[in-house]
Design a protein around this motif. Structure first.
Motif, PDB file in Angstrom:
ATOM      1  N   THR A 277     -12.604 -71.756 115.370  1.00  0.00           N
ATOM      2  CA  THR A 277     -11.623 -72.439 114.532  1.00  0.00           C
ATOM      3  C   THR A 277     -12.213 -72.692 113.150  1.00  0.00           C
ATOM      4  O   THR A 277     -13.398 -72.460 112.914  1.00  0.00           O
ATOM      5  CB  THR A 277     -11.205 -73.788 115.160  1.00  0.00           C
ATOM      6  OG1 THR A 277     -12.266 -74.730 115.008  1.00  0.00           O
ATOM      7  CG2 THR A 277     -10.819 -73.635 116.626  1.00  0.00           C
ATOM      8  N   GLU A 278     -11.395 -73.210 112.278  1.00  0.00           N
ATOM      9  CA  GLU A 278     -11.835 -73.567 110.925  1.00  0.00           C
ATOM     10  C   GLU A 278     -12.911 -74.658 110.967  1.00  0.00           C
ATOM     11  O   GLU A 278     -13.672 -74.810 110.022  1.00  0.00           O
ATOM     12  CB  GLU A 278     -10.647 -74.064 110.094  1.00  0.00           C
ATOM     13  CG  GLU A 278      -9.584 -73.028 109.831  1.00  0.00           C
ATOM     14  CD  GLU A 278      -9.977 -72.013 108.773  1.00  0.00           C
ATOM     15  OE1 GLU A 278     -11.012 -72.173 108.108  1.00  0.00           O
ATOM     16  OE2 GLU A 278      -9.226 -71.034 108.607  1.00  0.00           O
ATOM     17  N   CYS A 279     -12.982 -75.406 112.070  1.00  0.00           N
ATOM     18  CA  CYS A 279     -13.935 -76.515 112.194  1.00  0.00           C
ATOM     19  C   CYS A 279     -15.024 -76.240 113.212  1.00  0.00           C
ATOM     20  O   CYS A 279     -15.673 -77.175 113.695  1.00  0.00           O
ATOM     21  CB  CYS A 279     -13.186 -77.791 112.571  1.00  0.00           C
ATOM     22  SG  CYS A 279     -12.063 -78.342 111.287  1.00  0.00           S
ATOM     23  N   GLY A 280     -15.247 -74.986 113.567  1.00  0.00           N
ATOM     24  CA  GLY A 280     -16.292 -74.636 114.512  1.00  0.00           C
ATOM     25  C   GLY A 280     -15.729 -74.045 115.794  1.00  0.00           C
ATOM     26  O   GLY A 280     -14.527 -73.877 115.943  1.00  0.00           O
ATOM     27  N   PHE A 281     -16.624 -73.745 116.723  1.00  0.00           N
ATOM     28  CA  PHE A 281     -16.211 -73.158 117.996  1.00  0.00           C
ATOM     29  C   PHE A 281     -15.687 -74.247 118.923  1.00  0.00           C
ATOM     30  O   PHE A 281     -16.267 -75.327 119.029  1.00  0.00           O
ATOM     31  CB  PHE A 281     -17.379 -72.423 118.655  1.00  0.00           C
ATOM     32  CG  PHE A 281     -17.674 -71.103 118.001  1.00  0.00           C
ATOM     33  CD1 PHE A 281     -17.005 -69.958 118.394  1.00  0.00           C
ATOM     34  CD2 PHE A 281     -18.601 -71.012 116.979  1.00  0.00           C
ATOM     35  CE1 PHE A 281     -17.260 -68.739 117.790  1.00  0.00           C
ATOM     36  CE2 PHE A 281     -18.860 -69.811 116.358  1.00  0.00           C
ATOM     37  CZ  PHE A 281     -18.186 -68.663 116.765  1.00  0.00           C
TER      38      PHE A 281
END
Length: 93
Positions: free
Chosen positions: A40-44
């Motif tokens: 995702t845009e904020c990490g896995f």
């Protein structure tokens, strides 16, 4: 040109632990009936549960909908590892 300045956005909506709607998905790394791994845009993001399956997938828009019984959502945060490396790096200088 507008996309370069576009802010990253990631949302997770869950209904009764049976339906997940996730935005800000970059890639679907792997999945089976018990575990999904999403970038995702904020990490896995790891999703675990039972009888999980994809209801909807539109990677061009960064949208994924998953149905099934959800047990957990967990982010694999790379920032923690970076801090550890920094600490060990300072220790062994």
């Amino acid at each position: 040109m507008m996309e370069q300045g576009k802010a990253k956005r990631h949302e997770v909506k869950m209904l009764n632990r049976k339906l997940l709607e996730i935005s800000g998905v970059v890639n679907l790394e792997s999945f089976d009936s018990e575990e999904f791994l999403l970038e995702t845009e904020c990490g896995f993001l790891t999703i675990t549960g039972q009888n999980l399956h994809i209801k909807n997938l539109i990677l061009e828009q960064g949208l994924v909908a998953i149905e099934g019984m959800v047990h957990s959502l967990s982010y694999l945060d790379g920032h923690t590892q970076d801090k550890t490396k920094g600490f060990l790096g300072k220790l062994f200088k």
